[in-house]
Write a protein that holds these residues in place. Structure first.
Motif, PDB file in Angstrom:
ATOM      1  N   VAL A 247       0.816  -1.205   0.000  1.00 30.38           N
ATOM      2  CA  VAL A 247       0.000   0.000   0.000  1.00 30.38           C
ATOM      3  C   VAL A 247       0.857   1.266   0.000  1.00 30.38           C
ATOM      4  O   VAL A 247       0.480   2.290  -0.609  1.00 30.38           O
ATOM      5  N   PHE A 248       2.041   1.240   0.629  1.00 32.19           N
ATOM      6  CA  PHE A 248       2.862   2.449   0.670  1.00 32.19           C
ATOM      7  C   PHE A 248       3.534   2.710  -0.672  1.00 32.19           C
ATOM      8  O   PHE A 248       3.706   3.872  -1.059  1.00 32.19           O
ATOM      9  N   ILE A 249       3.888   1.666  -1.395  1.00 39.99           N
ATOM     10  CA  ILE A 249       4.383   1.839  -2.760  1.00 39.99           C
ATOM     11  C   ILE A 249       3.274   2.422  -3.630  1.00 39.99           C
ATOM     12  O   ILE A 249       3.515   3.317  -4.459  1.00 39.99           O
ATOM     13  N   ALA A 250       2.039   1.957  -3.437  1.00 39.93           N
ATOM     14  CA  ALA A 250       0.916   2.489  -4.208  1.00 39.93           C
ATOM     15  C   ALA A 250       0.706   3.973  -3.914  1.00 39.93           C
ATOM     16  O   ALA A 250       0.439   4.773  -4.821  1.00 39.93           O
ATOM     17  N   PHE A 251       0.813   4.356  -2.631  1.00 39.42           N
ATOM     18  CA  PHE A 251       0.715   5.778  -2.294  1.00 39.42           C
ATOM     19  C   PHE A 251       1.803   6.567  -3.022  1.00 39.42           C
ATOM     20  O   PHE A 251       1.556   7.665  -3.530  1.00 39.42           O
ATOM     21  N   SER A 252       3.018   6.040  -3.063  1.00 46.41           N
ATOM     22  CA  SER A 252       4.104   6.721  -3.759  1.00 46.41           C
ATOM     23  C   SER A 252       3.770   6.919  -5.234  1.00 46.41           C
ATOM     24  O   SER A 252       3.929   8.017  -5.781  1.00 46.41           O
ATOM     25  N   GLN A 253       3.296   5.872  -5.878  1.00 45.16           N
ATOM     26  CA  GLN A 253       2.988   5.960  -7.309  1.00 45.16           C
ATOM     27  C   GLN A 253       1.891   6.981  -7.593  1.00 45.16           C
ATOM     28  O   GLN A 253       1.917   7.660  -8.621  1.00 45.16           O
ATOM     29  N   CYS A 254       0.915   7.071  -6.699  1.00 47.17           N
ATOM     30  CA  CYS A 254      -0.275   7.883  -6.963  1.00 47.17           C
ATOM     31  C   CYS A 254      -0.214   9.294  -6.384  1.00 47.17           C
ATOM     32  O   CYS A 254      -1.140  10.084  -6.599  1.00 47.17           O
ATOM     33  N   ILE A 255       0.847   9.618  -5.637  1.00 47.72           N
ATOM     34  CA  ILE A 255       0.943  10.943  -5.019  1.00 47.72           C
ATOM     35  C   ILE A 255       2.186  11.692  -5.449  1.00 47.72           C
ATOM     36  O   ILE A 255       2.115  12.861  -5.858  1.00 47.72           O
ATOM     37  N   VAL A 256       3.366  11.070  -5.363  1.00 47.40           N
ATOM     38  CA  VAL A 256       4.641  11.776  -5.544  1.00 47.40           C
ATOM     39  C   VAL A 256       4.762  12.320  -6.964  1.00 47.40           C
ATOM     40  O   VAL A 256       4.750  11.567  -7.937  1.00 47.40           O
ATOM     41  N   GLY A 257       4.852  13.629  -7.049  1.00 48.98           N
ATOM     42  CA  GLY A 257       5.042  14.285  -8.329  1.00 48.98           C
ATOM     43  C   GLY A 257       3.801  14.410  -9.182  1.00 48.98           C
ATOM     44  O   GLY A 257       3.846  15.031 -10.252  1.00 48.98           O
ATOM     45  N   GLN A 258       2.688  13.863  -8.728  1.00 44.74           N
ATOM     46  CA  GLN A 258       1.448  13.975  -9.492  1.00 44.74           C
ATOM     47  C   GLN A 258       0.916  15.408  -9.383  1.00 44.74           C
ATOM     48  O   GLN A 258       1.087  16.063  -8.353  1.00 44.74           O
ATOM     49  N   PRO A 259       0.239  15.912 -10.435  1.00 42.03           N
ATOM     50  CA  PRO A 259      -0.353  17.257 -10.324  1.00 42.03           C
ATOM     51  C   PRO A 259      -1.312  17.363  -9.144  1.00 42.03           C
ATOM     52  O   PRO A 259      -1.358  18.369  -8.451  1.00 42.03           O
TER      53      PRO A 259
ATOM     54  N   THR B 167      11.204  19.952   5.376  1.00 42.89           N
ATOM     55  CA  THR B 167      11.167  18.786   6.246  1.00 42.89           C
ATOM     56  C   THR B 167      11.729  17.592   5.493  1.00 42.89           C
ATOM     57  O   THR B 167      11.257  17.257   4.408  1.00 42.89           O
ATOM     58  N   GLN B 168      12.750  16.946   6.056  1.00 43.12           N
ATOM     59  CA  GLN B 168      13.336  15.798   5.384  1.00 43.12           C
ATOM     60  C   GLN B 168      12.672  14.489   5.783  1.00 43.12           C
ATOM     61  O   GLN B 168      12.848  13.474   5.107  1.00 43.12           O
ATOM     62  N   ARG B 169      11.905  14.494   6.889  1.00 41.71           N
ATOM     63  CA  ARG B 169      11.235  13.266   7.313  1.00 41.71           C
ATOM     64  C   ARG B 169       9.861  13.200   6.647  1.00 41.71           C
ATOM     65  O   ARG B 169       8.938  13.939   7.020  1.00 41.71           O
ATOM     66  N   VAL B 170       9.714  12.328   5.674  1.00 40.00           N
ATOM     67  CA  VAL B 170       8.460  12.224   4.929  1.00 40.00           C
ATOM     68  C   VAL B 170       8.116  10.752   4.747  1.00 40.00           C
ATOM     69  O   VAL B 170       8.931   9.966   4.255  1.00 40.00           O
ATOM     70  N   PHE B 171       6.892  10.363   5.154  1.00 42.09           N
ATOM     71  CA  PHE B 171       6.365   9.023   4.893  1.00 42.09           C
ATOM     72  C   PHE B 171       4.899   9.010   5.321  1.00 42.09           C
ATOM     73  O   PHE B 171       4.581   9.461   6.426  1.00 42.09           O
ATOM     74  N   PRO B 172       3.997   8.501   4.442  1.00 41.62           N
ATOM     75  CA  PRO B 172       4.224   8.059   3.067  1.00 41.62           C
ATOM     76  C   PRO B 172       4.499   9.239   2.137  1.00 41.62           C
ATOM     77  O   PRO B 172       4.667  10.364   2.606  1.00 41.62           O
ATOM     78  N   GLY B 173       4.539   8.960   0.836  1.00 40.89           N
ATOM     79  CA  GLY B 173       4.941   9.968  -0.136  1.00 40.89           C
ATOM     80  C   GLY B 173       4.046  11.197  -0.157  1.00 40.89           C
ATOM     81  O   GLY B 173       2.875  11.151   0.214  1.00 40.89           O
ATOM     82  N   GLU B 174       4.629  12.319  -0.595  1.00 40.52           N
ATOM     83  CA  GLU B 174       3.889  13.565  -0.734  1.00 40.52           C
ATOM     84  C   GLU B 174       4.135  14.151  -2.122  1.00 40.52           C
ATOM     85  O   GLU B 174       5.132  13.839  -2.789  1.00 40.52           O
ATOM     86  N   VAL B 175       3.220  15.040  -2.533  1.00 37.51           N
ATOM     87  CA  VAL B 175       3.295  15.632  -3.868  1.00 37.51           C
ATOM     88  C   VAL B 175       4.571  16.445  -4.027  1.00 37.51           C
ATOM     89  O   VAL B 175       5.280  16.349  -5.032  1.00 37.51           O
ATOM     90  N   VAL B 176       4.893  17.274  -3.043  1.00 37.54           N
ATOM     91  CA  VAL B 176       6.103  18.104  -3.059  1.00 37.54           C
ATOM     92  C   VAL B 176       6.742  18.052  -1.678  1.00 37.54           C
ATOM     93  O   VAL B 176       6.116  17.627  -0.702  1.00 37.54           O
ATOM     94  N   ALA B 177       7.989  18.503  -1.598  1.00 35.98           N
ATOM     95  CA  ALA B 177       8.686  18.545  -0.315  1.00 35.98           C
ATOM     96  C   ALA B 177       8.001  19.552   0.608  1.00 35.98           C
ATOM     97  O   ALA B 177       7.834  20.721   0.238  1.00 35.98           O
ATOM     98  N   PRO B 178       7.580  19.135   1.811  1.00 30.35           N
ATOM     99  CA  PRO B 178       6.914  20.069   2.731  1.00 30.35           C
ATOM    100  C   PRO B 178       7.872  21.153   3.208  1.00 30.35           C
ATOM    101  O   PRO B 178       9.021  20.881   3.559  1.00 30.35           O
ATOM    102  N   GLU B 179       7.391  22.373   3.240  1.00 33.82           N
ATOM    103  CA  GLU B 179       8.207  23.541   3.554  1.00 33.82           C
ATOM    104  C   GLU B 179       7.642  24.259   4.769  1.00 33.82           C
ATOM    105  O   GLU B 179       6.447  24.259   5.015  1.00 33.82           O
ATOM    106  N   PHE B 180       8.518  24.877   5.555  1.00 34.47           N
ATOM    107  CA  PHE B 180       8.100  25.749   6.644  1.00 34.47           C
ATOM    108  C   PHE B 180       8.810  27.087   6.492  1.00 34.47           C
ATOM    109  O   PHE B 180       9.886  27.176   5.893  1.00 34.47           O
ATOM    110  N   THR B 181       8.211  28.143   7.007  1.00 26.95           N
ATOM    111  CA  THR B 181       8.686  29.497   6.775  1.00 26.95           C
ATOM    112  C   THR B 181       9.505  30.005   7.959  1.00 26.95           C
ATOM    113  O   THR B 181       9.528  29.394   9.026  1.00 26.95           O
TER     114      THR B 181
END
Length: 827
Positions: free
Chosen positions: A514-526, A602-616
């Motif tokens: 399921v986590f590989i599936a999340f990666s395929q369907c989220i990471v880098g997708q519009p 944030t370098q700690r990410v799991f499961p995958g996300e569309v873009v790298a999470p940022e904080f200000t």
């Protein structure tokens, strides 16, 4: 003259009375006036009972009592008297300062977590900046890993409270810790020291200073410190919490002309130690892989790492059926059976290793033009760390982390300081550049999946600053200042990949897991490709079979797009101070200052996300009033400060999904005060004390900071801090000198994480220390015997709690009571 024989009994009587009153900590005494003193030392003024302490908080050497900044300053002699072994020990004697020699979410033995006046940072990751700046000989130490500095051959240490954004720049939003080493002198000197103690302690330290000519001198320092660990690993019989550290520094001072000085130095630190001791406080099992829980009126789904071990991996078939908790007493299962009754014992089976390698070079050039001086500070530092962290603390390998960190930094600063108009105007103008590059290859075993976290960083920071002090009258001065900082931070998470998905093979429509599936369907997708029909049993999950991965997700197993991202910050940080000398012994002041700590990723990410999470970036604006006084012919020194800090875009670490992430929590306010005192009631007795108070609270909370609420308390921020000390010459005569020293420090209760985990609440506690030193008549040899943590108080330094995903709660505790015996020789 004082008669030591006649007044011996009265000395002992007064000493015992003082101890009974609780005045127990060593003071900061000045050096002998005949010693040569560099520009940041404390020196004895024969007309003053307490001596004059010189500080460099405003980029020039000036009397602590004439500097309108809240500063705790200690000389090298003071550090030795107080048995301060590293930078974290300084916090015990500085009001409203909290420094732990551990980093949450890490097994590093070379890191610190530093807070001043309620502002700091709990995360050690290379993508998150510290909130308290550490400077060594004018050079900024960019990361908290490696900031646990040993106090060897230190001339002085200065703790500056409140934002130092004008002269010191970024990431001094809480304050700055300034460490100055002893420079080479034009006289021969030699010091040797050997220390033994509990846990087979064996420390050796040496220093030699050699004048090579009238214009050239060299100074070399080396130390090797070892001791056994104090926490036993029941799994293999090894110990955690040991020390095995070698440090050295070689410095060269060349003065080719009276106006021009060159200081060149190189330093090294090599550590081969076990991990920081951790104790399992609780372990949370789950009967289901996916837990649906309600927290602060929100319904959240969490996968359970404990379930994954017990039902899918090592405990499969032995640790209960699906829907059941694992039997507590089956050794094949991850349960509360692995909680020990002794915090100095653990069932951890992770690799017991925390390696650290640092080397650096520093060249400082000074040219004195008369009324104006030009200084150049050029530095390079390179560090490597390999840190292992077992955070299930059971004999089963399902929650483990390895950080392989490789970093370097290069910096250049130019300072122009001087005075004009018959010294009525003193100024400092400068320019600064910092380049930082490196990576953290972070391998994680997380029960239900194994993956690589971390990434590469490439940061550039430019700054310019200007500050001046103008004496409007002989007693009234105004000091405005401003700094401009422009910074770019780059983050490349390309190696963040999943290499084991233990949900593969479950009765789910995801053959690769399921986590590989999340990666395929989220990471880098519009947009995330997830099932949106709430009536579908797979609502919120990827469609059956997964998705076609994007070009930035090669292999379909990345947690973040394999591209570099960047963020920029451009900030002005002004400051203004007004000070007035009521008399020669009393200075009052009022100040405003602003500081900022940059944002990042944030370098700690799991499961995958569309873009790298940022904080200000976060910001602090501080308003302060204070007074510095010397009374009774300079035998009493009393310094006071009160302040209010408005804190915005506060950066905190919270668990989001599976991973702890840095987020902007909202706004807050911190009010408080500090009182510090030194007293010399006689020429053989010195007393010091300090009290700090903080009232820190949130004013608003961003939803991204869930589960923090406006009622949450700040982490690592005790309401009260206090310390006291005495230093007494019990005997001083023809047979030598015998001195007794003692110290006491106190912190009120505080949480050790932002979400206020009950397991990481440390109630108020006191720590005592004592020593007895004998100096033989020639004053070449000194024997010191002492005890640290005299009452064996075991208090929480840090830890990690994740009830639902990791299913673990662990804490790092302080070192136990330890005795030591030291023999020192001075030429």
């Amino acid at each position: 003259m004082f008669n030591p024989k006649k007044d011996k009994c009265s000395r002992i009587s007064l000493l015992l009375t003082t101890a009974a009153l609780g005045l127990v900590s060593t003071p900061a005494w000045a050096q002998d006036p005949t010693d040569e003193v560099p520009d940041a030392a404390a020196e004895e003024d024969s007309s003053s009972g307490l001596g004059v302490i010189l500080v460099t908080a405003r980029k020039r050497s000036e009397n602590l009592q004439q500097t309108p900044i809240a500063i705790t300053a200690m000389t090298g002699e003071m550090l030795e008297e107080k048995q301060i072994a590293n930078v974290s020990d300084v916090a015990r004697f500085a009001p409203n300062v909290n420094i732990s020699p551990v980093a949450n979410l890490s097994g590093s033995s070379a890191s610190i977590t530093a807070f001043i006046r309620g502002v700091g940072q709990t995360d050690f990751n290379i993508t998150v900046d510290p909130g308290v700046g550490v400077y060594v000989d004018g050079v900024y130490v960019a990361r908290s890993v490696g900031a646990l500095l040993d106090m060897a051959d230190v001339e002085s240490i200065q703790v500056l409270r409140g934002p130092q954004g004008t002269l010191f720049g970024k990431n001094t939003i809480g304050g700055a810790i300034v460490v100055n080493s002893v420079e080479p002198q034009h006289n021969f000197d030699l010091k040797l020291e050997a220390t033994t103690g509990r846990f087979n302690r064996a420390d050796i330290r040496g220093m030699i200073n050699v004048p090579l000519s009238d214009t050239l001198a060299i100074r070399a320092v080396a130390s090797y410190e070892t001791r056994d660990g104090y926490q036993k690993r029941l799994f293999d019989g090894e110990y955690q919490g040991d020390k095995d550290s070698f440090g050295g520094r070689l410095a060269l001072r060349w003065e080719p002309t009276p106006e021009f000085t060159v200081n060149l130095s190189g330093d090294i630190n090599i550590r081969r130690e076990g991990v920081t001791p951790s104790s399992l406080i609780n372990l949370f099992d789950s009967p289901d892989l996916l837990q649906i829980v309600e927290i602060n009126d929100r319904v959240v789904a969490f996968p359970s790492a404990t379930y994954a071990w017990n039902k899918l991996r090592g405990g499969a078939g032995f640790c209960g059926a699906d829907g059941e908790l694992a039997p507590v007493d089956d050794p094949r299962c991850a349960t509360t059976q692995w909680i020990t009754d002794d915090i100095d014992e653990t069932w951890s089976n992770g690799t017991n290793q925390s390696d650290f390698d640092l080397w650096g070079v520093n060249m400082t050039l000074d040219y004195d033009f008369g009324d104006v001086s030009l200084k150049s500070i050029s530095a390079y530092r390179d560090q490597k760390s390999e840190i292992f962290w077992d955070f299930d603390l059971t004999p089963h390998p399902y929650l483990q982390s390895t950080n392989d960190i490789d970093l370097w930094q290069a910096s250049q600063e130019l300072q122009l300081t001087g005075s004009l108009f018959d010294d009525r105007l003193q100024f400092a103008v400068g320019a600064y550049y910092l380049k930082e590059k490196g990576q953290d290859f972070n391998e994680l075993l997380f029960g239900f999946a194994d993956f690589i976290s971390g990434g590469k960083i490439d940061n550039d920071s430019y700054a310019g600053y200007f500050q001046f002090t103008y004496e409007v009258t002989d007693r009234f001065s105004v000091t405005p200042g401003i700094r401009y900082t422009e910074e770019t931070k780059r983050f490349d998470p390309s190696f963040q990949t999943i290499f084991n998905d233990y949900t593969a093979g479950l009765p789910l429509p995801y053959p690769d897991g399921v986590f590989i599936a999340f990666s395929q369907c989220i990471v880098g997708q519009p947009e995330p490709i997830l099932i949106t029909d709430p009536t579908n049993p797979l609502f919120g999950f990827p469609p059956p079979g997964g998705c076609v991965p994007t070009d930035v997700n090669p292999g379909g197993n990345h947690n973040l797009p394999a591209v570099e991202v960047s963020t920029e910050a451009k900030e002005w940080t002004p400051a203004l101070t007004l000070d007035y000398e009521v008399s020669n012994d009393v200075l009052v002041y009022a100040s405003y200052s602003k500081g900022f700590k940059n944002g990042g990723f944030t370098q700690r990410v799991f499961p995958g996300e569309v873009v790298a999470p940022e904080f200000t970036p976060e910001f602090v604006e501080s308003y302060e009033v204070g007074a510095k006084t010397e009374l009774f012919n300079s035998n009493v020194r009393l310094n006071m400060a009160a302040f209010q800090s408005d804190y915005s875009d506060i950066q905190v670490v919270v668990n989001e999904g599976i991973a702890p992430k840095a987020r902007n929590a909202g706004t807050g306010r911190i009010r408080g005060f500090e009182v510090e005192g030194d007293v010399a009631p006689s020429d053989w007795l010195r007393l010091t004390f300090g009290v700090g108070y903080l009232d820190a609270f949130y004013r608003s909370i961003d939803p991204n900071a869930f589960p923090i609420t406006v009622d949450s308390e700040f982490a690592f921020v005790p309401e009260w801090t206090a310390s006291a000390a005495f230093n007494a010459d019990i005997y001083d005569g023809s047979k030598g000198r015998l001195a007794a020293r003692g110290d006491w420090s106190y912190q009120s209760g505080t949480y050790k994480d932002a979400i206020n985990s009950p397991e990481l609440y440390q109630p108020g506690f006191s720590v005592f220390g004592a020593s007895l030193a004998y100096t033989e008549p020639s004053e070449h040899f000194v024997v010191t015997a002492g005890v640290t943590n005299l009452t064996d108080e075991r208090y929480i330094l840090g830890g990690f709690v994740d009830r639902f995903v990791a299913g673990t709660a662990l804490a790092n505790y302080s070192r136990p009571r330890e005795w030591f015996l030291r023999l020192a020789y001075k030429y």
